[in-house]
Write a protein that holds these residues in place. Structure first.
Motif, PDB file in Angstrom:
ATOM      1  N   LEU A 212      52.590  36.012   0.012  1.00  0.00           N
ATOM      2  CA  LEU A 212      51.903  36.206   1.289  1.00  0.00           C
ATOM      3  C   LEU A 212      52.790  35.743   2.450  1.00  0.00           C
ATOM      4  O   LEU A 212      52.847  36.395   3.502  1.00  0.00           O
ATOM      5  CB  LEU A 212      50.583  35.437   1.292  1.00  0.00           C
ATOM      6  CG  LEU A 212      49.716  35.554   2.565  1.00  0.00           C
ATOM      7  CD1 LEU A 212      49.376  37.011   2.838  1.00  0.00           C
ATOM      8  CD2 LEU A 212      48.459  34.720   2.434  1.00  0.00           C
ATOM      9  N   ILE A 213      53.503  34.642   2.274  1.00  0.00           N
ATOM     10  CA  ILE A 213      54.419  34.153   3.307  1.00  0.00           C
ATOM     11  C   ILE A 213      55.528  35.166   3.560  1.00  0.00           C
ATOM     12  O   ILE A 213      55.865  35.477   4.715  1.00  0.00           O
ATOM     13  CB  ILE A 213      55.001  32.791   2.893  1.00  0.00           C
ATOM     14  CG1 ILE A 213      53.934  31.699   3.009  1.00  0.00           C
ATOM     15  CG2 ILE A 213      56.216  32.424   3.754  1.00  0.00           C
ATOM     16  CD1 ILE A 213      54.369  30.347   2.484  1.00  0.00           C
ATOM     17  N   LEU A 214      56.101  35.716   2.487  1.00  0.00           N
ATOM     18  CA  LEU A 214      57.162  36.706   2.646  1.00  0.00           C
ATOM     19  C   LEU A 214      56.648  37.957   3.370  1.00  0.00           C
ATOM     20  O   LEU A 214      57.361  38.541   4.192  1.00  0.00           O
ATOM     21  CB  LEU A 214      57.729  37.083   1.277  1.00  0.00           C
ATOM     22  CG  LEU A 214      58.517  35.991   0.548  1.00  0.00           C
ATOM     23  CD1 LEU A 214      58.923  36.464  -0.835  1.00  0.00           C
ATOM     24  CD2 LEU A 214      59.759  35.596   1.349  1.00  0.00           C
ATOM     25  N   ALA A 215      55.408  38.357   3.059  1.00  0.00           N
ATOM     26  CA  ALA A 215      54.832  39.526   3.733  1.00  0.00           C
ATOM     27  C   ALA A 215      54.610  39.254   5.213  1.00  0.00           C
ATOM     28  O   ALA A 215      54.809  40.137   6.059  1.00  0.00           O
ATOM     29  CB  ALA A 215      53.522  39.924   3.059  1.00  0.00           C
ATOM     30  N   LEU A 216      54.222  38.028   5.575  1.00  0.00           N
ATOM     31  CA  LEU A 216      53.925  37.704   6.971  1.00  0.00           C
ATOM     32  C   LEU A 216      55.184  37.555   7.826  1.00  0.00           C
ATOM     33  O   LEU A 216      55.145  37.807   9.035  1.00  0.00           O
ATOM     34  CB  LEU A 216      53.102  36.412   7.030  1.00  0.00           C
ATOM     35  CG  LEU A 216      51.641  36.527   6.571  1.00  0.00           C
ATOM     36  CD1 LEU A 216      50.983  35.166   6.537  1.00  0.00           C
ATOM     37  CD2 LEU A 216      50.863  37.476   7.473  1.00  0.00           C
ATOM     38  N   ILE A 217      56.287  37.140   7.205  1.00  0.00           N
ATOM     39  CA  ILE A 217      57.515  36.963   7.995  1.00  0.00           C
ATOM     40  C   ILE A 217      58.443  38.168   7.894  1.00  0.00           C
ATOM     41  O   ILE A 217      59.529  38.158   8.473  1.00  0.00           O
ATOM     42  CB  ILE A 217      58.281  35.693   7.562  1.00  0.00           C
ATOM     43  CG1 ILE A 217      58.812  35.847   6.133  1.00  0.00           C
ATOM     44  CG2 ILE A 217      57.410  34.454   7.690  1.00  0.00           C
ATOM     45  CD1 ILE A 217      59.726  34.720   5.699  1.00  0.00           C
ATOM     46  N   ALA A 218      58.015  39.202   7.173  1.00  0.00           N
ATOM     47  CA  ALA A 218      58.895  40.357   6.954  1.00  0.00           C
ATOM     48  C   ALA A 218      59.311  41.016   8.256  1.00  0.00           C
ATOM     49  O   ALA A 218      60.487  41.333   8.463  1.00  0.00           O
ATOM     50  CB  ALA A 218      58.210  41.364   6.030  1.00  0.00           C
TER      51      ALA A 218
ATOM     52  N   VAL B 242      53.348  25.896   8.929  1.00  0.00           N
ATOM     53  CA  VAL B 242      53.579  25.794  10.373  1.00  0.00           C
ATOM     54  C   VAL B 242      54.840  26.559  10.763  1.00  0.00           C
ATOM     55  O   VAL B 242      54.884  27.232  11.805  1.00  0.00           O
ATOM     56  CB  VAL B 242      53.682  24.319  10.798  1.00  0.00           C
ATOM     57  CG1 VAL B 242      54.129  24.200  12.254  1.00  0.00           C
ATOM     58  CG2 VAL B 242      52.340  23.615  10.606  1.00  0.00           C
ATOM     59  N   GLY B 243      55.864  26.495   9.917  1.00  0.00           N
ATOM     60  CA  GLY B 243      57.085  27.251  10.191  1.00  0.00           C
ATOM     61  C   GLY B 243      56.838  28.747  10.227  1.00  0.00           C
ATOM     62  O   GLY B 243      57.381  29.462  11.082  1.00  0.00           O
ATOM     63  N   VAL B 244      55.999  29.239   9.322  1.00  0.00           N
ATOM     64  CA  VAL B 244      55.656  30.670   9.318  1.00  0.00           C
ATOM     65  C   VAL B 244      54.938  31.046  10.617  1.00  0.00           C
ATOM     66  O   VAL B 244      55.234  32.084  11.233  1.00  0.00           O
ATOM     67  CB  VAL B 244      54.776  31.005   8.098  1.00  0.00           C
ATOM     68  CG1 VAL B 244      54.245  32.429   8.195  1.00  0.00           C
ATOM     69  CG2 VAL B 244      55.558  30.823   6.808  1.00  0.00           C
ATOM     70  N   LEU B 245      54.005  30.213  11.041  1.00  0.00           N
ATOM     71  CA  LEU B 245      53.265  30.499  12.271  1.00  0.00           C
ATOM     72  C   LEU B 245      54.192  30.486  13.487  1.00  0.00           C
ATOM     73  O   LEU B 245      54.049  31.319  14.398  1.00  0.00           O
ATOM     74  CB  LEU B 245      52.148  29.475  12.455  1.00  0.00           C
ATOM     75  CG  LEU B 245      51.065  29.457  11.357  1.00  0.00           C
ATOM     76  CD1 LEU B 245      50.049  28.366  11.648  1.00  0.00           C
ATOM     77  CD2 LEU B 245      50.386  30.817  11.243  1.00  0.00           C
ATOM     78  N   ILE B 246      55.156  29.554  13.509  1.00  0.00           N
ATOM     79  CA  ILE B 246      56.112  29.494  14.627  1.00  0.00           C
ATOM     80  C   ILE B 246      56.998  30.726  14.640  1.00  0.00           C
ATOM     81  O   ILE B 246      57.251  31.328  15.698  1.00  0.00           O
ATOM     82  CB  ILE B 246      56.959  28.210  14.536  1.00  0.00           C
ATOM     83  CG1 ILE B 246      56.087  26.979  14.786  1.00  0.00           C
ATOM     84  CG2 ILE B 246      58.115  28.250  15.539  1.00  0.00           C
ATOM     85  CD1 ILE B 246      56.819  25.669  14.597  1.00  0.00           C
ATOM     86  N   ILE B 247      57.476  31.140  13.477  1.00  0.00           N
ATOM     87  CA  ILE B 247      58.333  32.332  13.379  1.00  0.00           C
ATOM     88  C   ILE B 247      57.589  33.556  13.899  1.00  0.00           C
ATOM     89  O   ILE B 247      58.142  34.369  14.650  1.00  0.00           O
ATOM     90  CB  ILE B 247      58.800  32.541  11.929  1.00  0.00           C
ATOM     91  CG1 ILE B 247      59.788  31.437  11.524  1.00  0.00           C
ATOM     92  CG2 ILE B 247      59.458  33.914  11.762  1.00  0.00           C
ATOM     93  CD1 ILE B 247      60.193  31.505  10.068  1.00  0.00           C
ATOM     94  N   ARG B 248      56.327  33.676  13.507  1.00  0.00           N
ATOM     95  CA  ARG B 248      55.540  34.820  13.971  1.00  0.00           C
ATOM     96  C   ARG B 248      55.264  34.722  15.476  1.00  0.00           C
ATOM     97  O   ARG B 248      55.234  35.719  16.177  1.00  0.00           O
ATOM     98  CB  ARG B 248      54.226  34.902  13.204  1.00  0.00           C
ATOM     99  CG  ARG B 248      54.384  35.365  11.754  1.00  0.00           C
ATOM    100  CD  ARG B 248      53.017  35.547  11.092  1.00  0.00           C
ATOM    101  NE  ARG B 248      52.203  36.498  11.839  1.00  0.00           N
ATOM    102  CZ  ARG B 248      52.266  37.815  11.703  1.00  0.00           C
ATOM    103  NH1 ARG B 248      53.135  38.349  10.853  1.00  0.00           N
ATOM    104  NH2 ARG B 248      51.483  38.607  12.400  1.00  0.00           N
ATOM    105  N   ARG B 249      55.053  33.503  15.968  1.00  0.00           N
ATOM    106  CA  ARG B 249      54.747  33.323  17.388  1.00  0.00           C
ATOM    107  C   ARG B 249      55.951  33.650  18.263  1.00  0.00           C
ATOM    108  O   ARG B 249      55.813  34.229  19.364  1.00  0.00           O
ATOM    109  CB  ARG B 249      54.317  31.872  17.634  1.00  0.00           C
ATOM    110  CG  ARG B 249      53.892  31.573  19.074  1.00  0.00           C
ATOM    111  CD  ARG B 249      52.648  32.343  19.423  1.00  0.00           C
ATOM    112  NE  ARG B 249      52.228  32.103  20.792  1.00  0.00           N
ATOM    113  CZ  ARG B 249      51.198  32.712  21.376  1.00  0.00           C
ATOM    114  NH1 ARG B 249      50.491  33.594  20.699  1.00  0.00           N
ATOM    115  NH2 ARG B 249      50.874  32.457  22.611  1.00  0.00           N
ATOM    116  N   LEU B 250      57.140  33.301  17.788  1.00  0.00           N
ATOM    117  CA  LEU B 250      58.358  33.542  18.550  1.00  0.00           C
ATOM    118  C   LEU B 250      58.854  34.975  18.438  1.00  0.00           C
ATOM    119  O   LEU B 250      59.770  35.378  19.176  1.00  0.00           O
ATOM    120  CB  LEU B 250      59.474  32.587  18.109  1.00  0.00           C
ATOM    121  CG  LEU B 250      59.206  31.092  18.359  1.00  0.00           C
ATOM    122  CD1 LEU B 250      60.357  30.259  17.808  1.00  0.00           C
ATOM    123  CD2 LEU B 250      58.986  30.819  19.831  1.00  0.00           C
TER     124      LEU B 250
END
Length: 393
Positions: A241-247, A378-386
């Motif tokens: 799920l993390i890999l799908a969200l940061i893809a 939190v890192g995933v959320l930051i990556i998506r936010r930026l």
């Protein structure tokens, strides 16, 4: 025994579509080049040809199962044999599910780039040349040897059975698995000339898709029929799920991840379902009333997990091009539910996970695991936010 029947059924149904289309012309060409003058000569040629092919499948299955046995044995010596078997079961189940979905809908997921020793290079060319040379000889054993070489040709449909053979972790079971698959393909390949006359292309495609459902079933059973898989399937679901969200956010640096995003998301959902089933069986023994007698942190964690699974469901059932076009912007909104699903999945893991706060004695190792998971999420959320395309899934 159920696995063997499913593998046999996979070979039988798949042979109508894949084998008939890909290998049928090759079998006819071999038969014609063998200079068979009578129907008996041609029947004997086809029997020996397919006998050699099935023997080749069986020997390859024994070799693959033997390799799996060595890996598992070496893991047991190191004290991690059960871990290796469980991770192998997860990988095997996901790959079989991937293959099954590709058979059902070839455009749904991209092809996995497998490396096969015979796909490229001089060895593949030599094999093809040897098969051509053998097909022109008239010795009685020629078709059997030709079939054995034929069984070594790389085939995407064949990979599904080979992967299952490797997962068995024993050379005998590996051989029996591939033998069942080969016997399943034999009836159609023996009657390849006549079968083409009474089955239309549409009917063969339908049967091939049925084989895809069988492959999908084998993959699900592989994930289900393993013990103590609660932590393994849960962690794997979160990882996918993390890999799908940061893809999409990391696409400029890692474009391949975006190509397989749909498969990663579907895989995360399948593993989440498997994790839920294992949890209900392992922790509650399917006794729903037992939920009320669990510690409070477990109750909150399990409830968060069920909500997370519910939020992932709309994204999973709409992972089709047709639905994406039909839903438009609503499709992105549905798939954005995967973000709160990740947060709730992390809460579920922290509160009820046996390696986190779900244990009765919390050590510094458990606390470090909690901190690590929080940092990752939190890192995933930051990556998506930026990301400049944060509004898009």
């Amino acid at each position: 025994m159920l696995d063997l029947w499913l593998i046999f059924l996979l070979g039988f149904l798949g042979s109508f579509g894949h084998c008939l289309g890909m290998c049928g012309p090759l079998a006819v060409a071999f038969s014609l080049s063998g200079q068979n003058q009578t129907r008996w000569d041609n029947l004997r040629f086809q029997i020996l040809l397919n006998l050699g092919r099935v023997i080749s499948y069986t020997l390859v299955g024994a070799a693959i199962g033997g390799v799996g046995a060595v890996v598992l044995a070496s893991g047991q010596i190191a004290g991690i044999g059960s871990d290796i078997r469980r991770w192998l079961a997860i990988i095997t189940g996901l790959m079989l599910i991937w293959f099954g979905l590709q058979q059902i809908n070839p455009n749904l997921l991209p092809v996995i780039p497998f490396l096969h020793p015979l796909i490229q290079g001089k060895l593949h060319q030599r094999l093809g040349q040897q098969m051509t040379n053998l097909s022109t000889q008239i010795r009685w054993w020629t078709p059997a040897l030709l079939g054995m070489l034929w069984g070594l040709i790389p085939c995407g449909f064949l990979y599904a059975a080979q992967i299952k053979a490797a997962e068995r972790g024993d050379w005998r079971h590996g051989a029996i698995t591939m033998l069942a698959f080969g016997l399943g393909t034999a009836p159609i390949m023996l009657g390849v000339g006549g079968s083409a006359s009474f089955l239309s292309q549409e009917r063969r495609s339908q049967l091939f898709r049925m084989g895809g459902w069988v492959t999908l079933t084998i993959g699900i059973i592989t994930l289900w029929r393993t013990d103590a898989m609660v932590d393994y399937t849960g962690h794997s679901a979160i990882a996918l799920l993390i890999l799908a969200l940061i893809a999409r956010p990391v696409a400029r640096w890692w474009g391949t991840l975006l190509k397989y995003r749909r498969g990663l998301g579907v895989g995360a959902y399948v593993l989440a379902l498997a994790h839920t089933a294992h949890m209900l069986d392992h922790s509650l023994a399917w006794n729903w009333q037992g939920f009320l007698f669990l510690p409070l942190n477990w109750q909150v964690g399990i409830a968060a997990g069920f909500v997370a699974l519910g939020l992932m469901t709309p994204a999973a059932v709409t992972s089709f091009d047709r639905l994406q076009l039909k839903l438009g912007k609503r499709w992105r909104q549905l798939h954005l539910l995967s973000v709160p699903a990740l947060i709730l999945a992390a809460i579920h893991t922290i509160l009820s996970g046996s390696r986190y706060l779900g244990t009765f004695t919390v050590s510094w190792v458990n606390q470090l695991a909690v901190l690590s998971l929080v940092v990752i999420v939190v890192g995933v959320l930051i990556i998506r936010r930026l990301s400049p395309e944060q509004s898009r899934f």
